[in-house]
Scaffold this active site. Sequence first.
Site, PDB file in Angstrom:
ATOM      1  N   ASP A  47       2.572  -7.998  -4.188  1.00  0.00           N
ATOM      2  CA  ASP A  47       3.638  -8.071  -3.200  1.00  0.00           C
ATOM      3  C   ASP A  47       3.673  -9.371  -2.432  1.00  0.00           C
ATOM      4  OD1 ASP A  47       4.861  -5.728  -3.781  1.00  0.00           O
ATOM      5  OD2 ASP A  47       3.431  -4.563  -2.645  1.00  0.00           O
ATOM      6  N   HIS A  99       1.669   0.282   1.526  1.00  0.00           N
ATOM      7  CA  HIS A  99       2.012   0.539   0.115  1.00  0.00           C
ATOM      8  C   HIS A  99       3.190  -0.373  -0.220  1.00  0.00           C
ATOM      9  CE1 HIS A  99       2.287   2.609  -3.606  1.00  0.00           C
ATOM     10  NE2 HIS A  99       2.685   3.803  -3.234  1.00  0.00           N
ATOM     11  N   HIS A 106      -6.356  -4.861  -1.937  1.00  0.00           N
ATOM     12  CA  HIS A 106      -5.838  -3.747  -2.722  1.00  0.00           C
ATOM     13  C   HIS A 106      -6.873  -2.650  -2.782  1.00  0.00           C
ATOM     14  CE1 HIS A 106      -3.977  -1.469  -5.957  1.00  0.00           C
ATOM     15  NE2 HIS A 106      -2.869  -2.067  -5.596  1.00  0.00           N
TER      16      HIS A 106
END
Length: 424
Positions: free
Chosen positions: A363, A264, A305
């Site tokens: 990210d 995460h 994802h």
Amino acid sequence: MTENKATLSVNGKTIELPVYKGSTGPDVVDVRGLVSEGLFTYDPGFVSTASCESKITFIDGEKGVLLHRGYPIEQLAEQSDYLETCYLLVYGELPTAERLEWFRNTVKNHTMVHEQLNHFYNGFRRDAHPMAVMCGVVGALSAFYHDSMDFSDQDHREIALFRLIAKMPTLAAMCYKYSIGQPFVYPRNDLSYAANFLHMMFSTPCENYEVDPVLAKAMDKIFLLHADHEQNASTSTVRLAGSSGANPFACIASGIAALWGPAHGGANEAVLTMLLEIGDESRIPEFIAKAKDKNDPFRLMGFGHRVYKNFDPRAKVMKQTCDEVLNALGCADDPLFRIAMRLEQIALEDPYFVSKKLYPNVDFYSGIILRAIGIPISMFTVIFAMSRTIGWFSHWNEMMGGDYKIGRPRQLYTGYTKRDYPKK
Ligand code: CMC
């Protein structure tokens, strides 16, 4: 919600289940009645389960769409800023100019933390991970505000909102200062939200830090792009904790804990750690091979994802910001950044990643930008937590303002049935 019916045949019995339509997105089968039929549904990881009704954020993972209160993330990233997006998420509409000024000023009025909270940091080892410290100090905020803990009252929820949004950057910067043994830097309310954070991170009593507007803008964009993401693991954790009536500071601390994991929010830190481990462009094929090897648990961090299966719309904006920052700082030639760019290119062309729809996620780029700004890797996930606090709060607030039940998932039990303790 228009109602339709689904029919389920099980154990020779036919059960009718209501089907609801949201304003957009998949229809939802209401399985609440199944428990009275002696049945549970089974959905580990909640991949097919709507845990709540919400009006805040919509994601279409196939099309790469992310809307906050109906507004596309790309438009917000281009035309809005983090604090205005916070207002939008929590109040549901864009603010008028007066309301926005009120909102910004009220946040500024709450940026300092209680002086006694400073002492909490001394209880931690200096080499503690800042996420560990954040779990503690954010949870500890609930020990300071006994005056406004009736969360059925909208005013009490609102004051908690301002305290959280305003104090998160202060607490986060304090984590960093503590870890390097420098004195805490107090907030400067003449600066923007993002510039103030950079000020608290990098200035010292003996040397002021001139905030570069390009970096402040990039920082604000990182905050904005991470502000909310629907019912992800940490937001669902916050809702679950809040469903028992726990206070928002404790709930947000639980969200921080859930965010910490590398699958995460910890991914931005894991991306940089991975890039450092790769170390040289010549070793990229070795790591790509590891990522593809079914017997190797290694995954290419920053790729893939749970929801986005074509592209992550936040990653598109972040990549652009990444280019701007690297060019402004003149570090586009940094070896680590070159590895990142090469990795991105290979993964986008490699049949394994293409067929599994594994694209760079937000990210992948945010870690690269944060490193260029000079933020230490261990602070990356803390910055994600700061940014996501408004999303967590908005979901908690929505739940508290409506009908909610304590969260209590069921299980498929596969352990022993009753057996007797051996006689002694
Ligand atoms: N590298 C290599 N293979 C991967 C990767 C990866 N990063 N991600 C998924 N796969 C493979 C996986 O092995 C599986 O292969 P197979 O079908 O042969 O078993 C397939 O792709 C599907 O993977 P999954 O685990 O079922 O997918 P998921 O939707 O449950 O997981 C994920 C999503 C984000 C946990 C995963 O892609 C991952 O671990 N990525 C790396 C960590 C990361 O970057 N996380 C940040 C997410 S964005 C920030 C946030 O929203 O928190």
